[in-house]
Write a protein that holds these residues in place. Structure first.
Motif, short mmCIF file in Angstrom:
data_model
loop_
_atom_site.label_atom_id
_atom_site.label_comp_id
_atom_site.label_asym_id
_atom_site.label_seq_id
_atom_site.Cartn_x
_atom_site.Cartn_y
_atom_site.Cartn_z
N LYS A 103 -11.68 13.33 21.64
CA LYS A 103 -11.85 12.91 20.27
C LYS A 103 -12.83 13.81 19.54
CE LYS A 103 -13.19 8.95 17.49
NZ LYS A 103 -14.04 9.73 16.61
N PHE A 123 -7.86 3.64 10.57
CA PHE A 123 -6.66 4.30 11.06
C PHE A 123 -6.93 5.75 11.44
CE2 PHE A 123 -4.19 0.96 8.73
CZ PHE A 123 -3.52 0.47 9.84
N TYR A 124 -7.71 6.44 10.61
CA TYR A 124 -8.00 7.84 10.92
C TYR A 124 -8.84 7.97 12.18
CZ TYR A 124 -5.92 9.56 6.61
OH TYR A 124 -5.04 9.89 5.62
N PHE A 180 -6.23 7.57 14.84
CA PHE A 180 -5.38 8.75 14.90
C PHE A 180 -6.09 9.93 15.56
CE2 PHE A 180 -2.81 7.45 10.87
CZ PHE A 180 -2.20 6.45 11.62
N ASP A 181 -7.40 9.95 15.45
CA ASP A 181 -8.16 11.07 15.99
C ASP A 181 -8.08 11.14 17.52
OD1 ASP A 181 -9.60 13.28 15.07
OD2 ASP A 181 -11.47 12.40 15.77
N LEU A 222 -5.19 10.60 19.06
CA LEU A 222 -3.78 10.83 19.36
C LEU A 222 -3.38 12.27 19.05
CD1 LEU A 222 -2.33 7.53 17.83
CD2 LEU A 222 -3.04 7.95 20.20
N GLY A 244 -1.10 15.16 17.43
CA GLY A 244 -0.42 15.24 16.14
C GLY A 244 1.08 15.07 16.24
N LEU A 268 1.92 11.45 16.60
CA LEU A 268 1.71 10.75 15.33
C LEU A 268 2.91 10.93 14.39
CD1 LEU A 268 -2.04 11.53 14.53
CD2 LEU A 268 -1.04 9.29 14.96
N PHE A 287 4.97 7.63 13.32
CA PHE A 287 4.60 7.00 12.06
C PHE A 287 5.24 7.60 10.80
CE2 PHE A 287 0.95 6.13 14.87
CZ PHE A 287 0.90 4.74 14.76
N PHE A 310 1.96 4.48 6.06
CA PHE A 310 1.59 5.32 7.19
C PHE A 310 2.00 6.78 6.96
CE2 PHE A 310 1.38 1.23 9.48
CZ PHE A 310 0.14 1.40 10.08
N ILE A 369 -0.66 10.11 7.33
CA ILE A 369 -0.56 11.28 8.21
C ILE A 369 -0.21 12.54 7.44
CG2 ILE A 369 0.08 9.85 10.18
CD1 ILE A 369 2.93 10.85 9.86
#
Length: 592
Positions: free
Chosen positions: A12, A48-49, A52-53, A55, A57, A60, A64, A71, A75
């Motif tokens: 992360k 959410f961000y 997402f950090d 996961l 890209g 994602l 999503f 969503f 992204i």
């Protein structure tokens, strides 16, 4: 300090979401501020961000992008930076990823890992990796060929933010200098790692008088190289701070001692396997060691590395800032140990020079390693306290109970009873150095073997035991009982660390064997075991024990209160301190 691992592992990123999402990612408000959130879309964009950090890209996008407009807008935000570490390996799927994800979002990608870069090379003809990848900071190329690398690296010079580059070859590294000198032309590169399992060692120093200096601060040479190779690249790394080398081989022919390396900022040097003779290594290390603080390496095939006095002279004069020194020397022993001339000076590793720097001399034996038996001599930093007791133990108290000089580590001790060969090995080790710490790993616990260790190592100050399986039968012969009864008058052990306990009788035996004991650190499986040990200790009226520390998976404050009640009820006049830190409970009694 900058590290390649920051981007080479999918960990992360720590971002300031308040700064990055200041304008267009505010949390949606409801008509009633106190209204409970009932839909996932009502959670804040910042949350959410943060999720997402963690996961990749690519995941994602496929999860999503077509879910709903909310969503998709998240992204697709231009401020959301992407990490792409799991691009498809199949050619057709990779082409799809490249066209649908990489190219449209190239201005948002900060980290890109490609596991079959030959696929990339077929796409860069139409869509080159150039300055349009304005945020790309880290690039990893796995499975690429040598010729592909040499043709591809010049294309990266236009990347304005590229600071980390990891290359792993899947064919022969025929000329490492060619790649390194191309790497050095990347203007903002700070960290570089080159890996190869097939290689051709360089036997010359190339003519690179027009080579520009590089800004690299961390260089990881994850392939075998020799001194020719190092002398060919290091003169162009004046900002280098960390150097890691997998295998370092000698050269064929002499290298001029006058070759300057221009290394004045190096603070960390690690060589996994060093095949240089000590004479060669000494010439090399003197050129780079003026600011060195950490030196870690494993020398091979030259017993001169066991000359402690030579090390002392080298470190004192040429490495005055050295703080951490670690090395291992493997010595094969065929048959019985025999004292060799170089063994006579090994005890110099326990002189005041090493003790003052808290560099612990360690001898390791693996009784399960035959044949030959391997004995490992090593130096390791011992600045960390023996058990992390600094929460309630004062500095002076720690100094009084923790005075390690040299340690014997025994792996996989499977023998149920000491034999003549066993006693011979331990006497041999004891003759090399004054062993004050014993770390022994029992496959099956044997009281008789433990007592033999204590008998053969009379200078022990601390003992660490790891017991895989407990023996149910602890009956001893009369002779063994007599030996055990004689032990307390002999040994000087003040600290015991028990990594695994199966029987309360073990603790009872350890305390009886070691009447001078002041400190015990124990791994407990549950509170019942912890309480039984405390009650046992409270029955030992003549015990000098001051510090008792437990590691227990389910430690909580309720346990602490129960322990207080037990001690107060059984020894109300005794003053003590108790504290819980996570899964550890620290207990300290005042001296009698």
């Amino acid at each position: 300090m900058y590290s390649c691992d920051q981007y080479m592992k999918p960990v992360k990123r720590h971002l300031s979401v308040d700064r990055l999402w200041e304008d267009d990612t505010k949390r949606p408000r409801t008509s009633n501020e106190n209204e409970r959130v009932t839909f996932i879309e009502h959670l804040s964009n910042e949350l959410f961000y943060e999720i997402f950090d963690y996961l990749d890209g690519r995941d994602l996008f496929y999860a999503f992008s077509n879910l709903n407009l909310h969503f998709e807008s998240l992204i697709m935000s231009s401020k959301f930076r992407l990490k792409l570490h799991h691009c498809a390996s199949h050619q057709e799927l990779f082409d799809q990823d490249y066209q649908q994800i990489i190219i449209p979002n190239k201005h948002r990608i900060i980290s890109l890992h490609l596991w079959t870069p030959s696929q990339l090379l077929t796409n860069v003809v139409l869509h080159p990796i150039d300055s349009s990848f304005s945020r790309l900071e880290a690039l990893s190329l796995h499975g690429i060929k040598f010729k592909q690398v040499t043709s591809f690296l010049p294309c990266l010079t236009s990347l304005p933010s590229l600071s980390s580059l990891n290359i792993c070859l899947n064919d022969v590294l025929s000329n490492s200098s060619t790649i390194y000198h191309l790497l050095f032309r990347l203007p903002n590169l700070k960290c570089s790692k080159l890996s190869a399992r097939r290689y051709s060692l360089q036997n010359f120093i190339s003519n690179t008088s027009n080579q520009p200096m590089t800004s690299i601060k961390q260089l990881i040479i994850d392939h075998p190289c020799n001194l020719h190779g190092l002398y060919d690249i290091l003169p162009f790394t004046p900002k280098l701070r960390r150097l890691q080398c997998e295998n370092l081989f000698p050269t064929y022919g002499n290298i001029s001692k006058e070759i300057p390396l221009n290394i004045f900022n190096l603070t960390y040097c690690s060589i996994s396997l060093c095949y240089l003779k000590f004479d060669e290594f000494e010439i090399f290390i003197k050129k780079i060691s003026s600011q060195l603080r950490v030196l870690c390496f494993n020398p091979c095939s030259d017993i001169s590395y066991l000359d402690a006095d030579r090390w002392e002279r080298l470190i004192t004069k040429h490495m005055p800032l050295l703080y951490t020194f670690q090395f291992k020397y493997h010595d094969a022993v065929f048959g019985y140990f025999e004292i060799q001339p170089y063994h006579l000076f090994i005890n110099r590793f326990t002189s005041p020079f090493w003790i003052e720097r808290k560099w612990l001399f360690n001898i390791e034996i693996d009784f399960n390693h035959w044949s030959p038996l391997e004995i490992i001599f090593s130096i390791q930093s011992n600045r960390k306290r023996w058990d992390n007791t600094d929460f309630i133990v004062t500095e002076q108290e720690c100094m009084n109970i923790i005075k390690p000089i040299s340690q014997l580590t025994v792996h996989e001790c499977r023998i149920p009873h000491p034999a003549q060969w066993f006693a011979h090995y331990i006497r041999f080790v004891s003759s090399l150095a004054k062993i004050t710490c014993l770390h022994i790993e029992f496959k099956y616990f044997s009281i008789v073997v433990l007592v033999e260790f204590l008998h053969l190592l009379p200078h022990l100050d601390s003992l660490t035991l790891f017991i895989h399986f407990s023996n149910q039968n602890m009956k001893l012969t009369q002779e063994q009982n007599n030996t055990i009864r004689a032990m307390p008058t002999m040994n000087q052990i003040m600290k015991i660390n028990v990594e695994q306990v199966f029987d309360l009788n073990h603790i009872d035996l350890f305390i009886d064997l070691c009447p001078r004991i002041e400190y015990i650190n124990i791994q407990c499986k549950d509170y019942i075991q912890l309480e039984s040990i405390i009650r046992l200790v409270l029955t030992k009226n003549n015990c000098n024990l001051q510090f008792l520390f437990f590691s227990i998976p389910i430690a909580d404050d309720e346990m602490v209160q129960k322990i207080k009640a037990i001690i107060s009820s059984e020894q109300s006049a005794v003053s003590f301190k108790i504290q819980r830190i996570s899964n550890k409970i620290y207990l300290q009694w005042e001296k009698h």
